[in-house]
Design an enzyme around this catalytic site. Structure first.
Site, mmCIF file in Angstrom:
data_model
loop_
_atom_site.group_PDB
_atom_site.id
_atom_site.type_symbol
_atom_site.label_atom_id
_atom_site.label_comp_id
_atom_site.label_asym_id
_atom_site.label_seq_id
_atom_site.Cartn_x
_atom_site.Cartn_y
_atom_site.Cartn_z
ATOM 1 N N SER A 12 -7.190 -0.122 -7.420
ATOM 2 C CA SER A 12 -8.122 -0.053 -8.432
ATOM 3 C C SER A 12 -9.634 0.088 -7.907
ATOM 4 O O SER A 12 -11.087 0.697 -8.536
ATOM 5 C CB SER A 12 -7.860 -1.605 -8.772
ATOM 6 O OG SER A 12 -8.619 -3.061 -7.649
ATOM 7 N N HIS A 13 -9.746 -0.155 -6.363
ATOM 8 C CA HIS A 13 -11.028 0.093 -5.686
ATOM 9 C C HIS A 13 -10.987 1.132 -5.173
ATOM 10 O O HIS A 13 -11.562 1.721 -3.808
ATOM 11 C CB HIS A 13 -11.176 -1.322 -4.375
ATOM 12 C CG HIS A 13 -11.432 -2.308 -5.620
ATOM 13 N ND1 HIS A 13 -11.140 -3.175 -5.887
ATOM 14 C CD2 HIS A 13 -13.179 -2.832 -6.167
ATOM 15 C CE1 HIS A 13 -11.983 -4.226 -7.075
ATOM 16 N NE2 HIS A 13 -13.116 -4.035 -6.241
ATOM 17 N N GLU A 65 -8.582 -4.878 -11.551
ATOM 18 C CA GLU A 65 -7.263 -5.296 -11.867
ATOM 19 C C GLU A 65 -7.462 -5.159 -13.700
ATOM 20 O O GLU A 65 -6.898 -4.317 -14.197
ATOM 21 C CB GLU A 65 -7.232 -6.148 -10.961
ATOM 22 C CG GLU A 65 -7.017 -6.391 -10.201
ATOM 23 C CD GLU A 65 -5.708 -4.907 -9.331
ATOM 24 O OE1 GLU A 65 -5.375 -4.483 -10.527
ATOM 25 O OE2 GLU A 65 -5.466 -4.285 -8.619
#
Length: 338
Positions: free
Chosen positions: A46-47, A188
């Site tokens: 997600s990052h 998320e």
């Protein structure tokens, strides 16, 4: 979901080229590209590359100054500050760490406050670097408001993670804690929204403070604090450290880390670096080893950071699976040379 397997070198290269194509200087693009590859390796997708199109969009719309030059000052012997100049946090943190690490060894403890900054990605990536340098690294970073106070429904503080990296006998941190004040990182929920997937109950609340499984509704409402009022307390602690002490913008005044609305978020980070040798000498290493053993010898028990470490070692050998849709967006930013 269709994926493509890439080496970590390829991940870094793609991130770097996309950031430069969007208007980021090579000097600012490289630290973020390196961190992106490390994040993908740790399994925090997600990052990772999924965030590169957002970073590029923010450079192009002015939320981030891709050409910013961070300015380091040392107002007191053990206190450092960096003005990120509305540029990427990673460049500002790199600038600060160049002085923070030797200063902590010299003074025993040193602090770094960063203001006028931006999303620093995975906070544990940064504290892990301090731990690999043999220092206990403690980090705080605030974010745009997304958590409501206990008894309220209007967000006043961000998901505001804190992290601690603890050195051990080896190169890797013995313990690496990295957790947000919310039940789950907001990224998320954003990822689920992009993919059109429902979120589990307990991740986010609607505008009235009620649980929801719709990520879009949750993003318009608030994030659920981890542990109820205790999570709100953690978020407030981080807000004091990363915003008030650093001189960064409070979460209630910061523009979102997503979308193009608002100018630069001007949030902050705060790091403490402590040399264990200055506090307890070799006793520290013994105590940490005993603590780690007490956990690892229990069947089924694991330490914070164990999962990321295992994924990192695997990724270094076999690469990482990246969403084909994400790669398509990034290659479109780079253009024909992709």
């Amino acid at each position: 979901m269709n994926t493509e397997t890439l080496s970590l070198t390829a991940v870094e290269d793609l991130a770097f080229r996309a950031l430069v194509a969007a208007g980021t200087t090579p000097e600012n693009a490289r630290p973020l590209a390196v961190a992106t590859a490390a994040t993908e390796a740790d399994g925090v997708a997600s990052h990772g590359l999924a965030y590169i199109p957002i970073y590029c969009e923010h450079v192009q719309c002015g939320k981030v100054d891709g050409g910013a030059i961070p300015v380091l000052t040392q107002p007191r012997p053990a206190m450092l500050t960096v003005d990120a100049a509305t540029g990427f946090a990673h460049s500002a943190i790199d600038k600060g760490f160049e002085r923070l690490i030797p200063l902590a060894r010299e003074q025993g403890v040193a602090a770094l406050a960063i203001r006028n900054s931006y999303n620093c990605g995975v906070l544990g990536y940064h504290t892990g670097r301090l731990a690999r340098a043999g220092l206990v690294g403690i980090g705080f970073t605030n974010a745009p408001a997304s958590i409501a106070p206990s008894g309220g429904a209007k967000p006043v503080v961000g998901t505001n993670p804190f992290s601690i990296g603890v050195p051990g006998a080896g190169v890797e941190p013995a313990i690496l804690i990295d957790q947000s004040a919310s039940t789950i990182a907001k990224s998320e929920v954003m990822k689920h929204a992009r993919e059109g997937r429902a979120i589990p109950v307990g991740w986010a609340l609607d505008a009235e403070g009620q649980p929801t499984t719709d990520p879009e509704v949750g993003l318009k409402g608030s994030m659920a604090p981890s542990g109820g009022y205790k999570g709100v307390g953690v978020a407030l602690l981080v807000e004091v450290m990363a915003a008030a002490l650093s001189g960064g913008q409070l979460g209630i005044d910061a523009s979102p880390f997503s979308g193009t609305k608002g100018g630069p978020p001007r949030t902050g980070q705060f790091f403490l670096a402590i040399d264990p040798a200055a506090a307890s000498g070799q006793v520290f290493e013994t105590r940490i080893a005993d603590l780690v053993q007490a956990i690892c010898t229990q069947e089924g028990a694991h330490l914070p950071g164990d999962g990321r470490r295992a994924k990192r070692f695997t990724a270094q050998r076999t690469g990482v699976a990246v969403s084909a849709a994400t790669l398509e967006k990034i290659r479109a930013i780079i253009g024909p040379k992709a």
